[in-house]
Design a protein around this motif. Sequence first.
Motif, PDB file in Angstrom:
ATOM      1  N   VAL A  85       0.823  -1.211   0.000  1.00 19.04           N
ATOM      2  CA  VAL A  85       0.000   0.000   0.000  1.00 19.04           C
ATOM      3  C   VAL A  85       0.861   1.267   0.000  1.00 19.04           C
ATOM      4  O   VAL A  85       0.556   2.223  -0.711  1.00 19.04           O
ATOM      5  N   LEU A  86       1.944   1.276   0.760  1.00 26.05           N
ATOM      6  CA  LEU A  86       2.770   2.484   0.877  1.00 26.05           C
ATOM      7  C   LEU A  86       3.803   2.609  -0.247  1.00 26.05           C
ATOM      8  O   LEU A  86       4.467   3.635  -0.362  1.00 26.05           O
ATOM      9  N   ARG A  87       3.915   1.610  -1.082  1.00 26.67           N
ATOM     10  CA  ARG A  87       4.925   1.569  -2.146  1.00 26.67           C
ATOM     11  C   ARG A  87       4.826   2.732  -3.130  1.00 26.67           C
ATOM     12  O   ARG A  87       5.828   3.297  -3.537  1.00 26.67           O
ATOM     13  N   LYS A  88       3.612   3.100  -3.505  1.00 25.77           N
ATOM     14  CA  LYS A  88       3.437   4.147  -4.514  1.00 25.77           C
ATOM     15  C   LYS A  88       3.973   5.506  -4.076  1.00 25.77           C
ATOM     16  O   LYS A  88       4.253   6.356  -4.903  1.00 25.77           O
ATOM     17  N   GLY A  89       4.126   5.716  -2.780  1.00 25.28           N
ATOM     18  CA  GLY A  89       4.666   6.973  -2.289  1.00 25.28           C
ATOM     19  C   GLY A  89       6.170   7.096  -2.460  1.00 25.28           C
ATOM     20  O   GLY A  89       6.734   8.163  -2.302  1.00 25.28           O
ATOM     21  N   PHE A  90       6.819   5.993  -2.781  1.00 28.18           N
ATOM     22  CA  PHE A  90       8.273   5.983  -2.951  1.00 28.18           C
ATOM     23  C   PHE A  90       8.630   6.126  -4.423  1.00 28.18           C
ATOM     24  O   PHE A  90       7.942   5.591  -5.288  1.00 28.18           O
ATOM     25  N   THR A  91       9.723   6.827  -4.697  1.00 29.20           N
ATOM     26  CA  THR A  91      10.194   7.004  -6.078  1.00 29.20           C
ATOM     27  C   THR A  91      11.691   6.753  -6.135  1.00 29.20           C
ATOM     28  O   THR A  91      12.375   6.732  -5.106  1.00 29.20           O
ATOM     29  N   GLY A  92      12.198   6.561  -7.337  1.00 24.33           N
ATOM     30  CA  GLY A  92      13.631   6.456  -7.569  1.00 24.33           C
ATOM     31  C   GLY A  92      14.295   5.335  -6.786  1.00 24.33           C
ATOM     32  O   GLY A  92      13.760   4.240  -6.641  1.00 24.33           O
ATOM     33  N   THR A  93      15.481   5.636  -6.256  1.00 31.04           N
ATOM     34  CA  THR A  93      16.263   4.650  -5.511  1.00 31.04           C
ATOM     35  C   THR A  93      15.542   4.218  -4.240  1.00 31.04           C
ATOM     36  O   THR A  93      15.647   3.063  -3.827  1.00 31.04           O
ATOM     37  N   ALA A  94      14.792   5.123  -3.630  1.00 33.71           N
ATOM     38  CA  ALA A  94      14.029   4.770  -2.425  1.00 33.71           C
ATOM     39  C   ALA A  94      13.033   3.659  -2.750  1.00 33.71           C
ATOM     40  O   ALA A  94      12.867   2.720  -1.973  1.00 33.71           O
ATOM     41  N   ARG A  95      12.399   3.743  -3.921  1.00 33.16           N
ATOM     42  CA  ARG A  95      11.443   2.688  -4.296  1.00 33.16           C
ATOM     43  C   ARG A  95      12.177   1.366  -4.546  1.00 33.16           C
ATOM     44  O   ARG A  95      11.660   0.294  -4.206  1.00 33.16           O
ATOM     45  N   THR A  96      13.356   1.432  -5.116  1.00 35.16           N
ATOM     46  CA  THR A  96      14.131   0.205  -5.337  1.00 35.16           C
ATOM     47  C   THR A  96      14.386  -0.508  -4.011  1.00 35.16           C
ATOM     48  O   THR A  96      14.178  -1.717  -3.895  1.00 35.16           O
ATOM     49  N   TRP A  97      14.816   0.245  -2.999  1.00 36.70           N
ATOM     50  CA  TRP A  97      15.066  -0.354  -1.684  1.00 36.70           C
ATOM     51  C   TRP A  97      13.766  -0.846  -1.047  1.00 36.70           C
ATOM     52  O   TRP A  97      13.735  -1.910  -0.417  1.00 36.70           O
ATOM     53  N   TRP A  98      12.674  -0.105  -1.219  1.00 37.77           N
ATOM     54  CA  TRP A  98      11.367  -0.533  -0.697  1.00 37.77           C
ATOM     55  C   TRP A  98      10.945  -1.840  -1.387  1.00 37.77           C
ATOM     56  O   TRP A  98      10.432  -2.748  -0.740  1.00 37.77           O
ATOM     57  N   ASN A  99      11.193  -1.930  -2.686  1.00 39.33           N
ATOM     58  CA  ASN A  99      10.859  -3.150  -3.433  1.00 39.33           C
ATOM     59  C   ASN A  99      11.671  -4.347  -2.947  1.00 39.33           C
ATOM     60  O   ASN A  99      11.176  -5.478  -2.931  1.00 39.33           O
ATOM     61  N   ILE A 100      12.930  -4.125  -2.584  1.00 37.72           N
ATOM     62  CA  ILE A 100      13.752  -5.206  -2.041  1.00 37.72           C
ATOM     63  C   ILE A 100      13.122  -5.717  -0.751  1.00 37.72           C
ATOM     64  O   ILE A 100      12.974  -6.933  -0.554  1.00 37.72           O
ATOM     65  N   SER A 101      12.736  -4.791   0.120  1.00 38.03           N
ATOM     66  CA  SER A 101      12.070  -5.168   1.364  1.00 38.03           C
ATOM     67  C   SER A 101      10.776  -5.936   1.068  1.00 38.03           C
ATOM     68  O   SER A 101      10.500  -6.965   1.688  1.00 38.03           O
ATOM     69  N   LEU A 102      10.001  -5.447   0.109  1.00 41.02           N
ATOM     70  CA  LEU A 102       8.746  -6.103  -0.282  1.00 41.02           C
ATOM     71  C   LEU A 102       9.013  -7.519  -0.798  1.00 41.02           C
ATOM     72  O   LEU A 102       8.311  -8.462  -0.421  1.00 41.02           O
ATOM     73  N   GLY A 103      10.017  -7.688  -1.634  1.00 38.16           N
ATOM     74  CA  GLY A 103      10.334  -9.014  -2.166  1.00 38.16           C
ATOM     75  C   GLY A 103      10.693 -10.007  -1.072  1.00 38.16           C
ATOM     76  O   GLY A 103      10.243 -11.155  -1.081  1.00 38.16           O
ATOM     77  N   ILE A 104      11.492  -9.565  -0.113  1.00 37.90           N
ATOM     78  CA  ILE A 104      11.861 -10.433   1.010  1.00 37.90           C
ATOM     79  C   ILE A 104      10.629 -10.765   1.837  1.00 37.90           C
ATOM     80  O   ILE A 104      10.441 -11.910   2.265  1.00 37.90           O
ATOM     81  N   GLN A 105       9.743  -9.781   2.028  1.00 38.56           N
ATOM     82  CA  GLN A 105       8.534 -10.008   2.814  1.00 38.56           C
ATOM     83  C   GLN A 105       7.574 -10.963   2.110  1.00 38.56           C
ATOM     84  O   GLN A 105       6.852 -11.701   2.779  1.00 38.56           O
ATOM     85  N   VAL A 106       7.559 -10.954   0.797  1.00 39.88           N
ATOM     86  CA  VAL A 106       6.718 -11.918   0.075  1.00 39.88           C
ATOM     87  C   VAL A 106       7.118 -13.340   0.482  1.00 39.88           C
ATOM     88  O   VAL A 106       6.274 -14.176   0.809  1.00 39.88           O
ATOM     89  N   TRP A 107       8.428 -13.604   0.487  1.00 34.03           N
ATOM     90  CA  TRP A 107       8.909 -14.940   0.880  1.00 34.03           C
ATOM     91  C   TRP A 107       8.580 -15.207   2.356  1.00 34.03           C
ATOM     92  O   TRP A 107       8.092 -16.282   2.704  1.00 34.03           O
ATOM     93  N   HIS A 108       8.844 -14.236   3.218  1.00 34.13           N
ATOM     94  CA  HIS A 108       8.562 -14.387   4.650  1.00 34.13           C
ATOM     95  C   HIS A 108       7.077 -14.687   4.871  1.00 34.13           C
ATOM     96  O   HIS A 108       6.705 -15.556   5.666  1.00 34.13           O
ATOM     97  N   HIS A 109       6.220 -13.979   4.131  1.00 33.52           N
ATOM     98  CA  HIS A 109       4.781 -14.214   4.217  1.00 33.52           C
ATOM     99  C   HIS A 109       4.421 -15.637   3.779  1.00 33.52           C
ATOM    100  O   HIS A 109       3.616 -16.311   4.419  1.00 33.52           O
ATOM    101  N   LEU A 110       5.023 -16.098   2.691  1.00 29.73           N
ATOM    102  CA  LEU A 110       4.745 -17.463   2.217  1.00 29.73           C
ATOM    103  C   LEU A 110       5.166 -18.506   3.249  1.00 29.73           C
ATOM    104  O   LEU A 110       4.468 -19.509   3.446  1.00 29.73           O
ATOM    105  N   GLU A 111       6.283 -18.274   3.922  1.00 29.79           N
ATOM    106  CA  GLU A 111       6.721 -19.190   4.983  1.00 29.79           C
ATOM    107  C   GLU A 111       5.690 -19.213   6.119  1.00 29.79           C
ATOM    108  O   GLU A 111       5.358 -20.280   6.629  1.00 29.79           O
ATOM    109  N   HIS A 112       5.168 -18.037   6.496  1.00 26.28           N
ATOM    110  CA  HIS A 112       4.152 -17.994   7.552  1.00 26.28           C
ATOM    111  C   HIS A 112       2.832 -18.611   7.094  1.00 26.28           C
ATOM    112  O   HIS A 112       2.128 -19.227   7.894  1.00 26.28           O
ATOM    113  N   LEU A 113       2.506 -18.464   5.835  1.00 28.48           N
ATOM    114  CA  LEU A 113       1.306 -19.116   5.303  1.00 28.48           C
ATOM    115  C   LEU A 113       1.450 -20.641   5.393  1.00 28.48           C
ATOM    116  O   LEU A 113       0.505 -21.338   5.783  1.00 28.48           O
TER     117      LEU A 113
END
Length: 177
Positions: A85-113
């Motif tokens: 939800v908060l991703r769209k507020g980020f731009t440029g390099t900040a969004r790249t780092w936010w996307n890295i966090s999001l990608g790791i969380q996708v895996w973490h979420h799948l493990e919890h599922l």
Amino acid sequence: MTAIPIRRGRWQSLNAGGHRTALNVFLFIVIAHWAEHIVQAIQIWGLGWPVPESRGVLGQFFPWVIKSEALHYGYALIMLVGLIVLRKGFTGTARTWWNISLGIQVWHHLEHLLLLFQAQSGLFLAGKPVPTSIVQLIVPRVELHLFYNTLVFIPMVVAVILHRKPSDDAVCTCARA
């Protein structure tokens, strides 16, 4: 066929004028959860408590919390939704780092599922006696979840630091306040 109108105002405001507040609330939740993992690690390795008695702060008062796969999954889901939800507020390099966090969380979420499915079904991975995640087959659970939360947290912090620097392409007011 008539299109159904969708109210986008609240969601859009989370990535515009309301981004700073939403981001601060989200970061408070993330830091509080991460602190629980750190307290648990201190209880185990610093104070020498047995793992079953090392339940962080909330787990000392509510022992069922540490054993609730549904609660852990709920937090993983909140993290995933917050990052999306908060991703769209980020731009440029900040969004790249936010996307890295999001990608790791996708895996973490799948493990919890996977853990939640096992807890609900009674069918445990690799013949283990308790719900077990994939990476937990190699790394103990306490260490693994401290590691996962750290892996999600570090790029998130980098993203926020970069995001709060004034920028011409910013879509929110985080850097101006």
